[in-house]
Design a protein around this motif. Structure first.
Motif, PDB file in Angstrom:
ATOM      1  N   LEU A  24       3.861 -31.665  12.760  1.00  0.00           N
ATOM      2  CA  LEU A  24       3.951 -31.347  11.339  1.00  0.00           C
ATOM      3  C   LEU A  24       2.587 -31.216  10.681  1.00  0.00           C
ATOM      4  CD1 LEU A  24       6.972 -33.532  10.171  1.00  0.00           C
ATOM      5  CD2 LEU A  24       6.923 -31.144  10.860  1.00  0.00           C
ATOM      6  N   ASP A  27       1.831 -27.727   9.690  1.00  0.00           N
ATOM      7  CA  ASP A  27       2.585 -27.162   8.574  1.00  0.00           C
ATOM      8  C   ASP A  27       2.029 -27.756   7.289  1.00  0.00           C
ATOM      9  OD1 ASP A  27       4.379 -26.154   6.743  1.00  0.00           O
ATOM     10  OD2 ASP A  27       6.145 -26.546   7.973  1.00  0.00           O
ATOM     11  N   ASP A 271       6.642 -28.794  19.808  1.00  0.00           N
ATOM     12  CA  ASP A 271       6.100 -28.835  18.455  1.00  0.00           C
ATOM     13  C   ASP A 271       6.795 -27.829  17.549  1.00  0.00           C
ATOM     14  OD1 ASP A 271       4.392 -30.775  19.315  1.00  0.00           O
ATOM     15  OD2 ASP A 271       2.611 -29.491  19.422  1.00  0.00           O
ATOM     16  N   ARG A 275       9.068 -28.582  14.115  1.00  0.00           N
ATOM     17  CA  ARG A 275       8.783 -27.971  12.811  1.00  0.00           C
ATOM     18  C   ARG A 275       9.987 -27.212  12.284  1.00  0.00           C
ATOM     19  NH1 ARG A 275       3.685 -27.056  15.316  1.00  0.00           N
ATOM     20  NH2 ARG A 275       4.339 -24.984  15.972  1.00  0.00           N
ATOM     21  N   ARG A 279      12.020 -28.202   8.907  1.00  0.00           N
ATOM     22  CA  ARG A 279      12.148 -27.182   7.857  1.00  0.00           C
ATOM     23  C   ARG A 279      13.614 -26.964   7.477  1.00  0.00           C
ATOM     24  NH1 ARG A 279       8.612 -24.357   4.453  1.00  0.00           N
ATOM     25  NH2 ARG A 279       6.485 -24.661   5.228  1.00  0.00           N
TER      26      ARG A 279
END
Length: 325
Positions: A24, A27, A271, A275, A279
């Motif tokens: 994360l 992001d 990964d 994410r 989301r």
């Protein structure tokens, strides 16, 4: 817009938080706040201290011993990571709507149901049903049925039934992950842009060895992914459902970190999967101020209806708000 803040609560340091936090960090719109217990609550014995003493006797005579500033020695030891300031989560898991509703989602891992007080468990349920937040339970050692979440406000939110047959407790062996029918229809559950590449990825994917068995799905829940053991028996691995204004998910696999330990390409896929899942968890969480635009039917001038909804820190409607557009 403002960063989407996610509260991760764990009963012990583990590898899942390590890899989730790293994923994360790429992001910029998502911020992961960690509350991790590094020592469980210690049983309190009256003979350890003097009459009326609540602080640890080892620190007697050092500094201020005011009851509100000295941690009781029968309380768990918690560490805070990525907090906004030194005040956030100082007293542990939030106890008021003003403190909890500032987050967009909550993730629970490796944590038993007794960690939450009855008021905190009820508040977490209202966080999802009334505030519209997201809730995800990971498959740690003390989650789902092992954490005694059955017949609790938190267990009621989960998309699966937690009661199961105790005779089915044998080791599952190697578990192969596969997308369910609903998973193929969800873009956030896939990592490739076509079906052939996605099937090739799944066939070559790392196997797992830890699963929280559940009796079945609740009405209205959807299975996103399943695992198949060495005997060919399929079990749900990832399930989701709507709960009030929010959404909940249960990831029954307990060793997702194995996925990223295989090679560099697998680590990249893991990964990306983290994410995309996070989301999805926070995609539709409402904000305190939201504007909606609806076209008026049969209007020659293409007029629209503009509505602004304003809520306070407890996410209750504000009737006297002054809105400037």
């Amino acid at each position: 817009q403002e960063p989407l803040r996610i509260l991760y609560v764990s009963g012990r340091p583990n590898w899942e938080f390590k890899f989730l936090n790293r994923a994360l960090q790429e992001d910029t719109q998502v911020q992961l706040v960690g509350l991790i217990r590094v020592a469980k609550r210690e049983p309190k014995f009256d003979f350890r201290g003097r009459v009326g003493e609540t602080s640890n006797p080892l620190f007697r005579g050092f500094g201020n011993q005011a009851p509100e500033e000295v941690q009781r020695y029968d309380q768990p030891v918690l560490i805070r990571l990525n907090t906004r300031d030194e005040v956030e989560l100082r007293s542990g898991f939030p106890r008021t709507p003003e403190d909890l509703y500032g987050y967009h989602a909550v993730i629970v891992d490796d944590l038993e149901a007794e960690f939450f007080s009855p008021d905190q468990a009820q508040l977490l349920q209202k966080f999802v049903s009334e505030r519209g937040g997201g809730f995800l339970m990971l498959g740690g050692m003390e989650c789902f049925q092992e954490g005694k979440y059955a017949r609790t406000p938190i267990g009621d939110m989960l998309p699966v039934y937690l009661d199961r047959d105790e005779t089915a407790a044998e080791a599952p062996g190697e578990l192969h992950l596969q997308l369910a029918r609903e998973g193929w229809l969800q873009a956030w559950a896939r990592l490739r842009d076509n079906e052939n590449d996605e099937r090739t990825r799944l066939d070559a994917m790392q196997t797992f060895g830890v699963i929280n068995r559940v009796r079945g799905l609740k009405p209205g829940a959807s299975v996103i992914a399943t695992v198949r053991d060495e005997k060919g028996v399929e079990q749900p691995a990832l399930a989701t459902q709507r709960f009030g204004r929010g959404r909940t998910a249960g990831l029954m696999l307990g060793d997702i970190w194995r996925w990223g330990m295989r090679d560099a390409a697998s680590h990249v896929d893991m990964d990306k999967a983290w994410r995309q899942m996070i989301r999805w968890l926070v995609a539709d969480v409402p904000h305190r101020v939201q504007a909606t635009i609806e076209p008026l039917p049969a209007d020659a001038n293409n007029a629209v209806l503009l509505q602004v909804r304003v809520r306070d820190e407890k996410f209750q409607p504000v009737d006297d708000a002054a809105v400037v557009v």
